[in-house]
Design a protein around this motif. Structure first.
Motif, PDB file in Angstrom:
ATOM      1  N   THR A  77       0.847  -1.207   0.000  1.00 10.84           N
ATOM      2  CA  THR A  77       0.000   0.000   0.000  1.00 10.84           C
ATOM      3  C   THR A  77       0.876   1.248   0.000  1.00 10.84           C
ATOM      4  OG1 THR A  77      -0.272   0.448   2.373  1.00 10.84           O
ATOM      5  CG2 THR A  77      -1.773  -1.174   1.368  1.00 10.84           C
ATOM      6  N   ASP A  78       0.329   2.284  -0.589  1.00  8.89           N
ATOM      7  CA  ASP A  78       1.046   3.554  -0.725  1.00  8.89           C
ATOM      8  C   ASP A  78       1.388   4.148   0.635  1.00  8.89           C
ATOM      9  OD1 ASP A  78       0.659   3.774  -3.701  1.00  8.89           O
ATOM     10  OD2 ASP A  78      -1.435   3.815  -3.075  1.00  8.89           O
ATOM     11  N   ARG A  79       0.441   4.102   1.566  1.00 12.76           N
ATOM     12  CA  ARG A  79       0.655   4.752   2.859  1.00 12.76           C
ATOM     13  C   ARG A  79       1.804   4.128   3.640  1.00 12.76           C
ATOM     14  NH1 ARG A  79      -5.151   5.902   5.622  1.00 12.76           N
ATOM     15  NH2 ARG A  79      -5.674   3.827   4.885  1.00 12.76           N
ATOM     16  N   LYS A  80       1.908   2.813   3.606  1.00  8.64           N
ATOM     17  CA  LYS A  80       3.011   2.162   4.316  1.00  8.64           C
ATOM     18  C   LYS A  80       4.361   2.545   3.711  1.00  8.64           C
ATOM     19  CE  LYS A  80       0.392  -1.836   6.011  1.00  8.64           C
ATOM     20  NZ  LYS A  80       0.210  -3.302   5.948  1.00  8.64           N
ATOM     21  N   ALA A  81       4.400   2.633   2.385  1.00  5.43           N
ATOM     22  CA  ALA A  81       5.655   3.020   1.724  1.00  5.43           C
ATOM     23  C   ALA A  81       6.030   4.446   2.099  1.00  5.43           C
ATOM     24  CB  ALA A  81       5.509   2.884   0.210  1.00  5.43           C
ATOM     25  N   ILE A  82       5.046   5.346   2.163  1.00  6.57           N
ATOM     26  CA  ILE A  82       5.321   6.742   2.513  1.00  6.57           C
ATOM     27  C   ILE A  82       5.788   6.865   3.956  1.00  6.57           C
ATOM     28  CG2 ILE A  82       4.251   9.012   2.823  1.00  6.57           C
ATOM     29  CD1 ILE A  82       2.399   8.236   0.435  1.00  6.57           C
ATOM     30  N   ILE A  83       5.172   6.114   4.876  1.00  6.99           N
ATOM     31  CA  ILE A  83       5.597   6.134   6.281  1.00  6.99           C
ATOM     32  C   ILE A  83       7.045   5.680   6.403  1.00  6.99           C
ATOM     33  CG2 ILE A  83       5.273   5.036   8.534  1.00  6.99           C
ATOM     34  CD1 ILE A  83       2.258   4.976   7.913  1.00  6.99           C
ATOM     35  N   MET A  84       7.388   4.592   5.716  1.00  3.91           N
ATOM     36  CA  MET A  84       8.772   4.112   5.738  1.00  3.91           C
ATOM     37  C   MET A  84       9.722   5.176   5.218  1.00  3.91           C
ATOM     38  SD  MET A  84       8.205   0.209   4.335  1.00  3.91           S
ATOM     39  CE  MET A  84       9.962  -0.003   4.084  1.00  3.91           C
ATOM     40  N   GLY A  85       9.334   5.823   4.123  1.00  8.81           N
ATOM     41  CA  GLY A  85      10.196   6.851   3.543  1.00  8.81           C
ATOM     42  C   GLY A  85      10.404   8.026   4.483  1.00  8.81           C
ATOM     43  N   ALA A  86       9.331   8.496   5.123  1.00 10.78           N
ATOM     44  CA  ALA A  86       9.443   9.648   6.022  1.00 10.78           C
ATOM     45  C   ALA A  86      10.313   9.324   7.239  1.00 10.78           C
ATOM     46  CB  ALA A  86       8.054  10.095   6.470  1.00 10.78           C
ATOM     47  N   LEU A  87      10.169   8.130   7.795  1.00 13.29           N
ATOM     48  CA  LEU A  87      10.977   7.737   8.953  1.00 13.29           C
ATOM     49  C   LEU A  87      12.459   7.661   8.585  1.00 13.29           C
ATOM     50  CD1 LEU A  87       8.721   4.954  10.549  1.00 13.29           C
ATOM     51  CD2 LEU A  87       9.153   7.259  11.441  1.00 13.29           C
ATOM     52  N   ILE A  88      12.763   7.068   7.431  1.00  7.87           N
ATOM     53  CA  ILE A  88      14.153   6.972   6.991  1.00  7.87           C
ATOM     54  C   ILE A  88      14.731   8.359   6.727  1.00  7.87           C
ATOM     55  CG2 ILE A  88      15.645   6.138   5.123  1.00  7.87           C
ATOM     56  CD1 ILE A  88      13.740   3.735   4.872  1.00  7.87           C
ATOM     57  N   TYR A  89      13.932   9.229   6.121  1.00  9.80           N
ATOM     58  CA  TYR A  89      14.331  10.615   5.830  1.00  9.80           C
ATOM     59  C   TYR A  89      14.712  11.329   7.125  1.00  9.80           C
ATOM     60  CZ  TYR A  89      13.918  14.811   2.776  1.00  9.80           C
ATOM     61  OH  TYR A  89      14.151  15.931   2.011  1.00  9.80           O
ATOM     62  N   ALA A  90      13.832  11.258   8.137  1.00 10.33           N
ATOM     63  CA  ALA A  90      14.068  11.952   9.403  1.00 10.33           C
ATOM     64  C   ALA A  90      15.297  11.397  10.124  1.00 10.33           C
ATOM     65  CB  ALA A  90      12.839  11.839  10.299  1.00 10.33           C
ATOM     66  N   ILE A  91      15.447  10.087  10.115  1.00  7.12           N
ATOM     67  CA  ILE A  91      16.609   9.470  10.768  1.00  7.12           C
ATOM     68  C   ILE A  91      17.901   9.929  10.097  1.00  7.12           C
ATOM     69  CG2 ILE A  91      17.812   7.276  11.155  1.00  7.12           C
ATOM     70  CD1 ILE A  91      15.016   6.000  11.519  1.00  7.12           C
ATOM     71  N   GLY A  92      17.901   9.987   8.757  1.00  5.35           N
ATOM     72  CA  GLY A  92      19.084  10.440   8.036  1.00  5.35           C
ATOM     73  C   GLY A  92      19.456  11.864   8.378  1.00  5.35           C
ATOM     74  N   LEU A  93      18.446  12.741   8.520  1.00  4.82           N
ATOM     75  CA  LEU A  93      18.710  14.137   8.875  1.00  4.82           C
ATOM     76  C   LEU A  93      19.259  14.255  10.298  1.00  4.82           C
ATOM     77  CD1 LEU A  93      15.542  15.797   7.304  1.00  4.82           C
ATOM     78  CD2 LEU A  93      17.909  16.196   6.598  1.00  4.82           C
ATOM     79  N   VAL A  94      18.687  13.495  11.229  1.00  6.16           N
ATOM     80  CA  VAL A  94      19.151  13.543  12.627  1.00  6.16           C
ATOM     81  C   VAL A  94      20.587  13.050  12.733  1.00  6.16           C
ATOM     82  CG1 VAL A  94      18.813  12.571  14.932  1.00  6.16           C
ATOM     83  CG2 VAL A  94      16.842  13.359  13.613  1.00  6.16           C
ATOM     84  N   LEU A  95      20.898  11.956  12.062  1.00  4.58           N
ATOM     85  CA  LEU A  95      22.269  11.430  12.106  1.00  4.58           C
ATOM     86  C   LEU A  95      23.248  12.392  11.435  1.00  4.58           C
ATOM     87  CD1 LEU A  95      21.610   7.642  11.342  1.00  4.58           C
ATOM     88  CD2 LEU A  95      22.219   8.669  13.538  1.00  4.58           C
ATOM     89  N   SER A  96      22.818  13.019  10.331  1.00  5.06           N
ATOM     90  CA  SER A  96      23.687  13.984   9.654  1.00  5.06           C
ATOM     91  C   SER A  96      23.970  15.186  10.544  1.00  5.06           C
ATOM     92  CB  SER A  96      23.028  14.457   8.351  1.00  5.06           C
ATOM     93  OG  SER A  96      22.887  13.396   7.426  1.00  5.06           O
ATOM     94  N   ALA A  97      22.974  15.594  11.334  1.00  9.88           N
ATOM     95  CA  ALA A  97      23.151  16.740  12.230  1.00  9.88           C
ATOM     96  C   ALA A  97      24.218  16.483  13.281  1.00  9.88           C
ATOM     97  CB  ALA A  97      21.826  17.082  12.909  1.00  9.88           C
ATOM     98  N   ASN A  98      24.452  15.218  13.597  1.00 10.63           N
ATOM     99  CA  ASN A  98      25.435  14.871  14.620  1.00 10.63           C
ATOM    100  C   ASN A  98      26.746  14.361  14.033  1.00 10.63           C
ATOM    101  OD1 ASN A  98      23.966  14.975  17.445  1.00 10.63           O
ATOM    102  ND2 ASN A  98      22.486  14.117  16.006  1.00 10.63           N
ATOM    103  N   VAL A 179       9.377  16.825   8.237  1.00  9.67           N
ATOM    104  CA  VAL A 179       9.121  15.632   7.427  1.00  9.67           C
ATOM    105  C   VAL A 179       8.150  14.704   8.155  1.00  9.67           C
ATOM    106  CG1 VAL A 179      10.166  13.537   6.492  1.00  9.67           C
ATOM    107  CG2 VAL A 179      11.291  15.748   6.149  1.00  9.67           C
ATOM    108  N   LEU A 180       8.379  14.489   9.446  1.00 11.36           N
ATOM    109  CA  LEU A 180       7.491  13.616  10.213  1.00 11.36           C
ATOM    110  C   LEU A 180       6.096  14.224  10.348  1.00 11.36           C
ATOM    111  CD1 LEU A 180       9.905  12.395  13.041  1.00 11.36           C
ATOM    112  CD2 LEU A 180       9.175  11.149  10.992  1.00 11.36           C
ATOM    113  N   ALA A 181       6.018  15.538  10.486  1.00 10.39           N
ATOM    114  CA  ALA A 181       4.722  16.201  10.626  1.00 10.39           C
ATOM    115  C   ALA A 181       3.858  16.039   9.373  1.00 10.39           C
ATOM    116  CB  ALA A 181       4.931  17.684  10.930  1.00 10.39           C
ATOM    117  N   SER A 182       4.496  15.904   8.207  1.00  8.50           N
ATOM    118  CA  SER A 182       3.730  15.753   6.963  1.00  8.50           C
ATOM    119  C   SER A 182       2.918  14.461   6.934  1.00  8.50           C
ATOM    120  CB  SER A 182       4.666  15.815   5.748  1.00  8.50           C
ATOM    121  OG  SER A 182       5.481  14.656   5.663  1.00  8.50           O
TER     122      SER A 182
END
Length: 418
Positions: A77-98, A179-182
């Motif tokens: 389903t589209d929604r599950k794929a989008i949730i996975m993408g948003a979580l990975i996106y946010a994790i990548g940004l947090v790790l990059s910040a550190n 990203v997570l808020a979206s």
């Protein structure tokens, strides 16, 4: 007894609204990375190629992840794929910040790129395309694409503004939260699995094989390469290029009176202007795609980009030419996306549009990787962006030519005999 005529389908649907919001946020963050080129390089004393490589890897990961997330959306389903993408996106940004090393940023860029794939065009345009009627599909795809430009309008200036009173690390964390808020829009993301009977009888392996054997699909794949090269290079390097190569903003001029007093600020505004102009350009492309040959429209767009880029670099760079170029290039910026995705849907159907467009988009991201990485390498080698800019002019001309032989007719469906 009177019979009422059926209600015509609406152009604006909950799926389109939700898709626009998710793409807008995703692209606002993505379009801001060029603003961080100089702050990060200055803080750590890195060569320009180091962070450029991180952005290049991000684009490559986006390209690799696009068909993967397209297939996941079609299976889970589209929604599950989008949730996975948003979580990975946010994790990548947090790790990059550190991260405090080039290898760290380059490693976490894979996560950011996969996150963009899960919240970007491949998944969103496929679900928007399925939810739209045949009458409105071209314009619905254009509106969703234009939403990405809307994100670009405020992404780079927002990053520039936040950097004025917080560190780049904190800005990355703020963007992860956005990203997570979206994801709050996901309850609206419901679309029918639109496909005709023949398409339902065809497996994903058969449709991919059918596409790969079609010379037109190969030409679409090759033609999208230069789009990625030009867009990613400009997004990643144009702010820094303007900061260093543009003539001064004179006191008393229109820009100076508007509060744009430095070439650094002009660089962020240029990215915003490109996004703003592209909203109109993309909507116009969606309107035209319903009425005219998509392949000729694409050839015309690439020709226009090539001419605009050649003229811009051939003359001295001034604040005025930056503004003019941004508006012209912006009007042609993502106009290729609804036309290319619509061409794929028209030739090969809607059932596996996400996967097929994702594969084509991989070519786009190969170009993106080369444009960003080569921009950093040639800058470090020659101290300017002139050489890599002319490479972009050449690949743009190539794409203008390669679209002309495409056969814009529906490819015959192969029935599943298993």
């Amino acid at each position: 007894m009177t019979t009422s005529s059926p209600t015509p389908p609406n152009l604006v649907t909950p799926v389109l609204v939700a898709g626009c919001i998710i793409i807008m946020v995703s692209f606002a963050v993505r379009a801001s990375f060029g603003v961080f080129q100089i702050p990060i390089a200055d803080e750590f004393g890195w060569a320009r190629a180091e962070f450029s490589l991180a952005i290049a890897i991000q684009n490559l990961a986006w390209g690799i992840g696009q068909p993967i997330f397209g297939a996941l959306a079609e299976r889970l389903t589209d929604r599950k794929a989008i949730i996975m993408g948003a979580l990975i996106y946010a994790i990548g940004l947090v790790l990059s910040a550190n991260s405090i090393s080039p290898i760290g940023h380059q490693t976490y860029a894979w996560l950011v790129g996969f996150g963009i794939a899960g919240t970007g065009f491949g998944v969103i345009l496929a679900v928007v395309g399925r939810a739209a009627s045949d009458e409105h599909r071209s314009m619905a795809l254009a509106i969703a694409t234009a939403a990405g430009s809307a994100g670009q309008v405020f992404g780079a200036p927002l990053a520039e503004y936040l950097l004025s009173f917080m560190s780049w690390q904190s800005v990355f964390l703020v963007f992860a939260g956005l990203v997570l808020a979206s994801l709050m829009t996901l309850p609206m993301m419901k679309a029918p699995a639109t496909a005709n009977r023949q398409e339902l009888e065809e497996s994903i392996g058969q449709v991919i094989t059918r596409a790969f054997r079609d010379p037109s699909y190969t030409l679409i794949f090759l033609g999208f390469f230069s789009c990625g090269y030009q867009l990613a290079f400009i997004t990643a390097h144009f702010p820094a290029m303007i900061t260093e190569m543009c003539g001064p903003i004179l006191p008393g001029g229109a820009l100076h009176n508007m509060g744009i007093t430095t070439t650094s600020a002009l660089g962020a505004i240029a990215i915003s202007l490109i996004g703003l102009a592209n909203i109109a350009g993309t909507l116009l492309a969606g309107w035209a795609g319903k009425r005219y040959s998509k392949k000729y429209l694409l050839a015309g767009i690439y020709t226009g980009r090539t001419i605009a880029a050649a003229v811009f670099i051939a003359f001295p760079i001034t604040p005025t030419t930056v503004i003019l170029f941004s508006v012209v290039m912006g009007s042609l910026w993502l106009a290729t996306v609804p036309l290319t995705s619509g061409l794929v849907a028209h030739i090969y159907g809607l059932r596996y549009m996400g996967t097929l467009y994702g594969i084509v988009f991989f070519s786009h991201q190969l170009g993106s990787f080369l444009g960003v990485w080569l921009g950093g390498r040639l800058y470090d080698a020659y101290g300017s962006y002139t050489a890599v800019w002319w490479v972009g002019v050449a690949v743009g001309a190539f794409s203008a030519v390669v679209h002309l032989p495409i056969r814009e007719t529906r490819s015959p469906v192969v029935a599943n005999t298993a």
